[in-house]
Design an enzyme around this catalytic site. Structure first.
Site, PDB file in Angstrom:
ATOM      1  N   ARG A  49       0.868  -1.304  -0.037  1.00  0.00           N
ATOM      2  CA  ARG A  49       0.160   0.147   0.057  1.00  0.00           C
ATOM      3  C   ARG A  49       0.944   1.091  -0.022  1.00  0.00           C
ATOM      4  O   ARG A  49       2.052   0.944   0.150  1.00  0.00           O
ATOM      5  CB  ARG A  49      -0.879   0.128   1.158  1.00  0.00           C
ATOM      6  CG  ARG A  49      -0.269   0.036   2.531  1.00  0.00           C
ATOM      7  CD  ARG A  49      -1.312   0.296   4.050  1.00  0.00           C
ATOM      8  NE  ARG A  49      -0.311   0.545   4.912  1.00  0.00           N
ATOM      9  CZ  ARG A  49      -0.955   0.093   6.412  1.00  0.00           C
ATOM     10  NH1 ARG A  49      -2.151  -0.433   6.096  1.00  0.00           N
ATOM     11  NH2 ARG A  49      -0.393   0.430   7.357  1.00  0.00           N
ATOM     12  N   ASP A  78       6.012  -7.724   1.685  1.00  0.00           N
ATOM     13  CA  ASP A  78       5.255  -6.717   2.859  1.00  0.00           C
ATOM     14  C   ASP A  78       4.860  -7.946   3.847  1.00  0.00           C
ATOM     15  O   ASP A  78       4.981  -9.040   3.663  1.00  0.00           O
ATOM     16  CB  ASP A  78       4.150  -6.265   2.267  1.00  0.00           C
ATOM     17  CG  ASP A  78       3.795  -4.943   2.921  1.00  0.00           C
ATOM     18  OD1 ASP A  78       3.637  -4.895   4.149  1.00  0.00           O
ATOM     19  OD2 ASP A  78       3.771  -3.942   2.306  1.00  0.00           O
ATOM     20  N   ASP A 115       9.113  -9.649   6.450  1.00  0.00           N
ATOM     21  CA  ASP A 115       9.471  -8.893   7.359  1.00  0.00           C
ATOM     22  C   ASP A 115      10.872  -8.381   7.318  1.00  0.00           C
ATOM     23  O   ASP A 115      11.774  -9.005   7.446  1.00  0.00           O
ATOM     24  CB  ASP A 115       9.283  -9.587   8.787  1.00  0.00           C
ATOM     25  CG  ASP A 115       9.629  -8.911  10.058  1.00  0.00           C
ATOM     26  OD1 ASP A 115      10.068  -7.661   9.923  1.00  0.00           O
ATOM     27  OD2 ASP A 115       9.604  -9.524  11.057  1.00  0.00           O
ATOM     28  N   VAL A 116      11.053  -6.951   6.860  1.00  0.00           N
ATOM     29  CA  VAL A 116      12.232  -6.547   6.669  1.00  0.00           C
ATOM     30  C   VAL A 116      13.264  -6.699   7.773  1.00  0.00           C
ATOM     31  O   VAL A 116      14.429  -6.433   7.590  1.00  0.00           O
ATOM     32  CB  VAL A 116      12.321  -4.987   6.118  1.00  0.00           C
ATOM     33  CG1 VAL A 116      11.314  -5.031   4.842  1.00  0.00           C
ATOM     34  CG2 VAL A 116      11.702  -4.088   7.146  1.00  0.00           C
ATOM     35  N   ASN A 171      11.407   0.590   0.826  1.00  0.00           N
ATOM     36  CA  ASN A 171      10.567   1.350   1.146  1.00  0.00           C
ATOM     37  C   ASN A 171       9.691   1.344   2.413  1.00  0.00           C
ATOM     38  O   ASN A 171       9.418   2.097   2.922  1.00  0.00           O
ATOM     39  CB  ASN A 171       9.579   1.409  -0.085  1.00  0.00           C
ATOM     40  CG  ASN A 171       8.108   1.959   0.085  1.00  0.00           C
ATOM     41  OD1 ASN A 171       7.910   3.282   0.192  1.00  0.00           O
ATOM     42  ND2 ASN A 171       7.148   1.329   0.842  1.00  0.00           N
ATOM     43  N   TYR A 203      11.750   8.222  14.454  1.00  0.00           N
ATOM     44  CA  TYR A 203      11.570   8.082  13.116  1.00  0.00           C
ATOM     45  C   TYR A 203      12.749   8.957  12.517  1.00  0.00           C
ATOM     46  O   TYR A 203      13.475   8.536  11.757  1.00  0.00           O
ATOM     47  CB  TYR A 203      10.336   8.645  12.826  1.00  0.00           C
ATOM     48  CG  TYR A 203       9.748   8.394  11.366  1.00  0.00           C
ATOM     49  CD1 TYR A 203       9.538   7.419  10.716  1.00  0.00           C
ATOM     50  CD2 TYR A 203       9.939   9.581  10.525  1.00  0.00           C
ATOM     51  CE1 TYR A 203       9.431   7.292   9.289  1.00  0.00           C
ATOM     52  CE2 TYR A 203       9.984   9.653   9.219  1.00  0.00           C
ATOM     53  CZ  TYR A 203       9.470   8.673   8.557  1.00  0.00           C
ATOM     54  OH  TYR A 203       9.045   8.593   7.271  1.00  0.00           O
ATOM     55  N   VAL A 216       3.293  13.456   2.793  1.00  0.00           N
ATOM     56  CA  VAL A 216       2.841  12.632   1.408  1.00  0.00           C
ATOM     57  C   VAL A 216       1.385  12.010   2.052  1.00  0.00           C
ATOM     58  O   VAL A 216       1.346  11.474   3.257  1.00  0.00           O
ATOM     59  CB  VAL A 216       3.532  11.406   0.859  1.00  0.00           C
ATOM     60  CG1 VAL A 216       3.164  10.445  -0.116  1.00  0.00           C
ATOM     61  CG2 VAL A 216       5.114  11.932   0.665  1.00  0.00           C
TER      62      VAL A 216
END
Length: 261
Positions: free
Chosen positions: A16, A37, A60-61, A87, A152, A185
């Site tokens: 998404r 994802d 799962d990155v 991303n 973040y 965004v």
């Protein structure tokens, strides 16, 4: 003829938002896309919609095992990997001194460790394919500060540094590494109300729009499709062949300074 004809690109967080927009645009430009994802239903639906040019893998990155499986799936499906868009990311709002350690570490695991593991897992295969590109997603807050997003912002600063080091180390293998730094965004991450059935997402969006009109010189939030076009520019060899190690801001002018009131 598409700008990515013959390319095979893994896009993380691809189910998404910005990742979905990138996967759709890359496929439209001729790439074969592996959508990674943890949102399995959405990811599988996207891959089905894109057809034979796409595959979905649960990724799962923060897991090395998942990265190995994703690369293997990409090579099994399409024979090689020569592009990566790191991303996937998460955002948590909190005052820095009140942020629990577990929350800080969660953000680091996805945003920072995830990008590192992606480069570690995929870069050797890109090199074996003769070279290619890695695009890391940093942020406007990776180049400046912003209150209440300390975890973040810290991870997005780290992504910029990681991008520069990777660009230096991987250039001899024909791999270019750059970062995109979006500002506001219009996605579910910037407007969490979109994910809450009990919330008035449209009212929240109107409130955010009013805020962006004050803060952003261009007077609006960006769209996922606009970010995807920047990722395409950095992935397409014909457009960006002499660019590596750079952060690219896409923020409507927000980082330039305070807009006139």
């Amino acid at each position: 003829m598409g700008k990515l004809d013959g390319r095979v690109v893994i896009v993380t967080g691809g189910a998404r938002g910005q990742g979905e927009a990138e996967a759709r645009l890359f496929a439209a430009e001729g790439a074969r896309v592996v959508v990674g994802d943890v949102l399995d239903d959405q990811g599988e639906a996207l891959a089905d919609d894109l057809g034979e040019r796409a595959r979905y893998v649960h990724l799962d990155v923060g897991s090395e095992d998942d990265w190995r499986a994703a690369v293997a799936a990409a090579r099994d499906a399409f024979g090689k990997v020569d592009g990566l868009v790191n991303n996937a990311g998460i955002l948590r709002f909190n005052e820095l001194v009140k942020t629990p350690l577990e929350e800080f570490e969660e953000v680091v695991r996805v945003n920072q460790t995830g990008a590192f593991l992606g480069i570690k897992a995929v870069a050797p295969h890109i090199g074996d394919a003769g070279g290619g590109t890695i695009v890391n997603t940093s942020s406007y807050t990776g180049l400046t500060g912003m209150a209440y997003v300390g975890a973040y912002s810290a991870t997005k600063h780290a992504v910029v540094g990681l991008t520069r080091v990777a660009a230096l180390e991987l250039a001899p293998r024909g791999i270019r590494v750059n970062a995109i730094c979006p500002g506001a965004v219009d996605t579910a991450m910037s407007n969490p109300a979109r994910l809450d059935p009990a919330a008035d997402a449209e009212a929240a969006a109107r409130g955010l729009d009013a805020l962006y009109r004050k803060l952003v010189p261009l007077g609006r939030a960006g769209t996922p499709e606009e970010v995807a076009r920047l990722a395409l520019f950095l992935t397409a060899e014909e457009d960006s062949a002499y660019i590596t190690g750079q952060p690219f801001v896409i923020d409507g002018g927000w980082l330039a300074g305070v807009a006139p009131i």
